[in-house]
Design a protein around this motif. Sequence first.
Motif, PDB file in Angstrom:
ATOM      1  N   ARG B 254     -40.574  -3.947  30.743  1.00 31.71           N
ATOM      2  CA  ARG B 254     -40.647  -4.403  29.358  1.00 31.71           C
ATOM      3  C   ARG B 254     -39.806  -3.474  28.516  1.00 31.71           C
ATOM      4  O   ARG B 254     -39.986  -2.251  28.582  1.00 31.71           O
ATOM      5  N   GLN B 255     -38.944  -4.006  27.719  1.00 28.80           N
ATOM      6  CA  GLN B 255     -38.030  -3.188  26.923  1.00 28.80           C
ATOM      7  C   GLN B 255     -38.544  -3.014  25.513  1.00 28.80           C
ATOM      8  O   GLN B 255     -38.729  -3.985  24.785  1.00 28.80           O
ATOM      9  N   TYR B 256     -38.784  -1.769  25.140  1.00 32.20           N
ATOM     10  CA  TYR B 256     -39.214  -1.463  23.779  1.00 32.20           C
ATOM     11  C   TYR B 256     -38.133  -0.656  23.084  1.00 32.20           C
ATOM     12  O   TYR B 256     -37.301  -0.058  23.760  1.00 32.20           O
ATOM     13  N   PRO B 257     -38.180  -0.568  21.754  1.00 31.12           N
ATOM     14  CA  PRO B 257     -37.183   0.278  21.078  1.00 31.12           C
ATOM     15  C   PRO B 257     -37.315   1.738  21.468  1.00 31.12           C
ATOM     16  O   PRO B 257     -36.383   2.504  21.302  1.00 31.12           O
ATOM     17  N   TRP B 258     -38.480   2.121  21.953  1.00 31.88           N
ATOM     18  CA  TRP B 258     -38.680   3.522  22.243  1.00 31.88           C
ATOM     19  C   TRP B 258     -38.670   3.811  23.739  1.00 31.88           C
ATOM     20  O   TRP B 258     -38.882   4.933  24.151  1.00 31.88           O
ATOM     21  N   GLY B 259     -38.408   2.853  24.555  1.00 31.55           N
ATOM     22  CA  GLY B 259     -38.381   3.144  25.983  1.00 31.55           C
ATOM     23  C   GLY B 259     -38.578   1.881  26.792  1.00 31.55           C
ATOM     24  O   GLY B 259     -38.750   0.785  26.255  1.00 31.55           O
ATOM     25  N   VAL B 260     -38.552   2.055  28.092  1.00 32.75           N
ATOM     26  CA  VAL B 260     -38.698   0.909  28.982  1.00 32.75           C
ATOM     27  C   VAL B 260     -39.888   1.159  29.884  1.00 32.75           C
ATOM     28  O   VAL B 260     -39.956   2.182  30.559  1.00 32.75           O
ATOM     29  N   VAL B 261     -40.830   0.234  29.907  1.00 32.91           N
ATOM     30  CA  VAL B 261     -41.996   0.358  30.780  1.00 32.91           C
ATOM     31  C   VAL B 261     -41.680  -0.349  32.076  1.00 32.91           C
ATOM     32  O   VAL B 261     -41.451  -1.551  32.094  1.00 32.91           O
TER      33      VAL B 261
END
Lengths: 369, 427
Positions: B254-261
């Motif tokens: 999952r791509q977030y603005p603060w990192g990738v899970v």
Amino acid sequence: MSTNIRFKNRFIKPEDSEDRQYVGFATLPNQVHRKSVKKGFDFTLMVAGESGLGKSTLVNSLFLTDLYKDRKLLNAEERISQTVEITKHTVDIEEKGVKLKLTIVDTPGFGDAVNNNECWKPITDYIDQQFEQYFRDESGLNRKNILDNRVHCCLYFIPPFGHGLRPIDVEFMKALHEKVNIIPLIAKADCLTPNEIKKLKDRVRDEIEKFGIKVYQFPECDSDEDEEFKQLDKELKECTPLAVIGSNTVVEARGQRVRGRVYPWGIVEVENQSHCDFVKLRSMLIRSHMHDLKDVTCDVHYENYRAQCIQDMTSKLTQDNRVDSPLPILPLPTPDAETERLIKMKDEELKRMQEMLEKMQQQIHEKEQ
Amino acid sequence: MAATDLDILASEGMRSLCLGGHVGFDSLPDQLVSKSVSQGFCFNILCVGETGIGKSTLMNTLFNTTFENEEASHYMDGVLLRPRTYDLQESSVDLKLTIVDTVGFGDQINKEESYKPIVDYIDTQFENYLQEELKIRRSLFNYHDTRIHVCLYFIAPTGHSLKSLDLVTMKKLDSKVNIIPIIAKADTISKSELHKFKIKVMSELVSNGVQIYQFPAEDEAIAEINSSMNAHLPFAVVGSSEEVKVGNKMVRARQYPWGVVQVENESHCDFVRLREMLIRVNMEDLREQTHARHYELYRRCKLEEMGFKDTDPDNEPFSLQETYEAKRKEFLGDLQHKEEGMRQMFVNRVKVTEAELKEKERELHDRFELLKRTHQEEKRSVEEKRRDLEEDMNSFNRRKVAAETLQGQAFQGSAQLSIKKDKDKKN
């Protein structure tokens, strides 16, 4: 920080005061400013939503204090038949000489039980009680020190785990939208990717419109405001409902100490505009629209309540003279339904009596002849 | 003769013998395996959790495929169970996978009845199997077993504790199905919060006596890994059907603005552990537990309800046939009795209604007579009144005439008087 201040301090230019045309009431805003700073402000904020959505964390982040130090959370088994309570925390905070008495009204237990029928009733009762108390104070003889405990704003937390509004969200907002300014928020927004946030916001906006829920509308900008402010206002309106993240801890990120949450895959910064809408919420709630929220509460919600209250009281009074009212009631110019009905009945009776009399007279007349 | 031999054997105990050479029955497990592979396996998963909590996404991620599903609505009146069956194949092993979804769970304002449809569904599947077992002509080897082998319970990541609905539902389910609790959408809880949350959830389950599925630790081959996994319960999972480029590979994330899970990164979430436990290691054990424990419990309760017992009052073992005959006789006797009772009731009711009707007839007759009489009387009195009125009229007329004649006379008299007066005046 100061770019969002709407109030422009108008200083008296020396050449103005020498101008014969200059009267001097351009200083009125300054006088208002001084007086209000002396008087201090108060604001009552209600937070509502299921447990575990980050309400307390968000309040702490908004006002940069720790209001919920010794909180006891209930276990799942205790919550099966929990009732909703209303708790109030009041703090006095000061910034640059401006004092604010902030009251946070919390609603622990909302939506936590297995059967949540009418679980918003204690909340609506509380709001009505505050209105009633203000109403009585306002109509009393000594009005010097009225305490305004009316709820100015209600932040409603929508869980981000679903596909939109749930039945309990809809019912709650419909029960409260005519009594208080509702600002819906998407809680724990760090579980949604930017695409998902956009989808959820569109969904929630559509559902709010579909169900006819009247959430707080930002007032239109005056045309003489500067462009920057207008732009901010427009962005704000397109962003509702705001997706927020709160944090109780300060962490180290990009060389600075910021409020945030640490994950193995990155650090979420609460005040980073690209991470969440927290900054927008704070600027809207505190820096630009706090007074407007208070005004709408006074002018719209409270007036509605007051009108309704007076109407109920007067209709009860005409039926039952033993009810005392706290106000002197003016006689209504139009009779209400009850008296009209009585009048009609009496009229009919009279008519009937008259007809009978006439008949009898006729009979006597005939008999005589 | 045969009975006594067996008795001797039993008292001596079984003797273990040594083999002189290679017989070959060590291929039995292989025969069993090839038979089951040719038959195909079947596995049924029940996913219980709120709408939107990520059940479908997790299934997609677990089985690395996309099961077709539409988004559920939040406005269902009650909980619906939606089973869907898929045929999967991996390295010539066929799997008939059934995924049962709970639609509308947790959405209603009043959730007191939410657990019922789930319990009913599980019981129905047990019932169907029981019926098949009790049939005269049955085909168990061909039977599509729909009994739920595992229930994945999705817990919302509030970070505080279980929700009241979760507790109530799990208590109702723990004796009917293997429950594996999962913390869904775990990318919203930080590591320290997760640790506290897991401890709180497990302690709440223990203190309320909820029996969740324990990974078996008897078989030494998997005992170690199983017991270490037991310590990670409930698994905190993240599901994703999208792929993101990390490094130079495409991984599910999952791509977030603060990192990738990353879903398959063990330090990000427990997805890999769940997959290991659920599919790679313990699938067969889950099926066995369902059959040997939950189904047997259901079967025993059901048969005891029907009145079957293993031993009769004298503590002698009963045979099914005798019990069956006894039950049948009892049942038929009951039926006859009821028939008699109903017939009696019917006859009684008919009599009562007849009597009532007769009574009513009589009443009507009486009333008719009464009315007739009243009518006659009224007529008579009216006649009398008429006669009186006529008399009155006649007497009135007579008086009128008399009065008129009097008047006439008086008139004449006055006229005469006036004539007289005139005469006098003239004179």
